[in-house]
Design a protein around this motif. Structure first.
Motif, PDB file in Angstrom:
ATOM      1  N   ALA A  87      -9.488   5.494  -8.673  1.00 11.01           N
ATOM      2  CA  ALA A  87     -10.764   5.602  -7.958  1.00 11.01           C
ATOM      3  C   ALA A  87     -10.515   5.496  -6.457  1.00 11.01           C
ATOM      4  CB  ALA A  87     -11.714   4.493  -8.410  1.00 11.01           C
ATOM      5  N   LEU A  88     -11.204   6.312  -5.685  1.00  8.89           N
ATOM      6  CA  LEU A  88     -11.035   6.292  -4.236  1.00  8.89           C
ATOM      7  C   LEU A  88     -11.958   5.284  -3.557  1.00  8.89           C
ATOM      8  CD1 LEU A  88      -9.692   7.497  -1.741  1.00  8.89           C
ATOM      9  CD2 LEU A  88     -11.471   9.244  -1.720  1.00  8.89           C
ATOM     10  N   GLY A  89     -13.151   5.079  -4.105  1.00  7.09           N
ATOM     11  CA  GLY A  89     -14.142   4.272  -3.419  1.00  7.09           C
ATOM     12  C   GLY A  89     -14.195   2.809  -3.808  1.00  7.09           C
ATOM     13  N   GLU A  90     -13.318   2.374  -4.724  1.00  8.66           N
ATOM     14  CA  GLU A  90     -13.354   0.967  -5.145  1.00  8.66           C
ATOM     15  C   GLU A  90     -11.996   0.565  -5.698  1.00  8.66           C
ATOM     16  OE1 GLU A  90     -16.350   0.845  -8.160  1.00  8.66           O
ATOM     17  OE2 GLU A  90     -15.049   1.738  -9.656  1.00  8.66           O
ATOM     18  N   ALA A 150       4.966  -7.112  -0.351  1.00 11.70           N
ATOM     19  CA  ALA A 150       3.954  -6.469  -1.187  1.00 11.70           C
ATOM     20  C   ALA A 150       2.843  -5.970  -0.273  1.00 11.70           C
ATOM     21  CB  ALA A 150       3.414  -7.447  -2.220  1.00 11.70           C
ATOM     22  N   PHE A 151       2.160  -4.945  -0.741  1.00 10.39           N
ATOM     23  CA  PHE A 151       1.050  -4.361   0.013  1.00 10.39           C
ATOM     24  C   PHE A 151      -0.161  -4.256  -0.888  1.00 10.39           C
ATOM     25  CE2 PHE A 151       4.880  -2.746   1.978  1.00 10.39           C
ATOM     26  CZ  PHE A 151       4.620  -2.902   3.329  1.00 10.39           C
ATOM     27  N   GLY A 152      -1.335  -4.463  -0.320  1.00 12.97           N
ATOM     28  CA  GLY A 152      -2.595  -4.266  -1.021  1.00 12.97           C
ATOM     29  C   GLY A 152      -3.437  -3.275  -0.247  1.00 12.97           C
ATOM     30  N   PHE A 153      -3.886  -2.243  -0.935  1.00 14.58           N
ATOM     31  CA  PHE A 153      -4.697  -1.206  -0.310  1.00 14.58           C
ATOM     32  C   PHE A 153      -6.105  -1.296  -0.892  1.00 14.58           C
ATOM     33  CE2 PHE A 153      -0.309   0.131  -0.192  1.00 14.58           C
ATOM     34  CZ  PHE A 153      -0.159   0.530   1.132  1.00 14.58           C
ATOM     35  N   GLY A 154      -7.007  -1.951  -0.143  1.00 18.14           N
ATOM     36  CA  GLY A 154      -8.390  -2.087  -0.562  1.00 18.14           C
ATOM     37  C   GLY A 154      -9.124  -0.777  -0.364  1.00 18.14           C
ATOM     38  N   LYS A 155     -10.002  -0.460  -1.319  1.00 20.43           N
ATOM     39  CA  LYS A 155     -10.763   0.784  -1.249  1.00 20.43           C
ATOM     40  C   LYS A 155     -12.247   0.449  -1.252  1.00 20.43           C
ATOM     41  CE  LYS A 155      -8.321   2.148  -4.768  1.00 20.43           C
ATOM     42  NZ  LYS A 155      -7.752   2.915  -5.862  1.00 20.43           N
TER      43      LYS A 155
END
Length: 167
Positions: A87-90, A150-155
């Motif tokens: 999902a792109l928006g969440e 580590a990386f977190g990519f919030g959407k």
């Protein structure tokens, strides 16, 4: 281990905050599917889906002794594990960088085998003997990847969080 946490404002909305490591860790541990990236001997990447278990501060996975993953990790233990959603928006996509180390202690492997059953059910039961997993008569190498970064990519509200671990 509590990592250093920082938000990269270049890739984050103005109102974004860094994702707390405990939130990322909960999602990382609960994920059902992960993607492992290894490096072929000629330097090209290799990506494959697999299941994994978070235990004792690291992700753990297993693979057959003759599979590409094993060959690649024998030559170069550096790898990346990713999980998230399409999902792109969440949601929150997670990327874990580290070096894969082979586990061989039967007591540790028994704890890990129990964690697989707890997470994935009886279909993922492994016998432990001779410092490895066996699924029926298929021998599996078991790896541990403790994160170095580590990386977190919030959407939705876009954010990029980086966690750095002192190892």
């Amino acid at each position: 281990m509590i990592p250093t946490t920082e938000l990269d404002p270049r890739y984050s909305d103005e109102k974004a905050a860094p994702t707390p490591w405990p939130e990322a860790l909960a999602r990382l541990a609960a994920a059902e599917l992960y993607w492992l990236t290894t490096v072929r001997p000629d330097g090209r990447p290799h990506v494959t889906p697999l299941i994994a278990v978070w235990l004792d501060g690291a992700l753990h996975f297993c693979t057959g002794v003759e599979e590409r993953k094993t060959v690649h990790l024998t030559g170069n233990p550096h790898c990346v594990l990713t999980t998230g959603s399409n999902a792109l928006g969440e949601g929150l996509d997670l990327v874990v960088e580290g070096a894969a180390t082979v586990l061989g202690d039967d007591a540790e492997l028994r704890r890990l085998a129990a964690a697989y059953v707890d997470k994935y059910g009886d279909a993922w039961t492994f016998d432990v003997r001779d410092g490895t997993f066996f699924n029926q008569e298929n021998r599996c190498v078991v790896y541990r990847v403790a994160p170095t970064t580590a990386f977190g990519f919030g959407k939705g509200t876009y954010s990029q969080t980086r966690w750095t671990f002192d190892r």
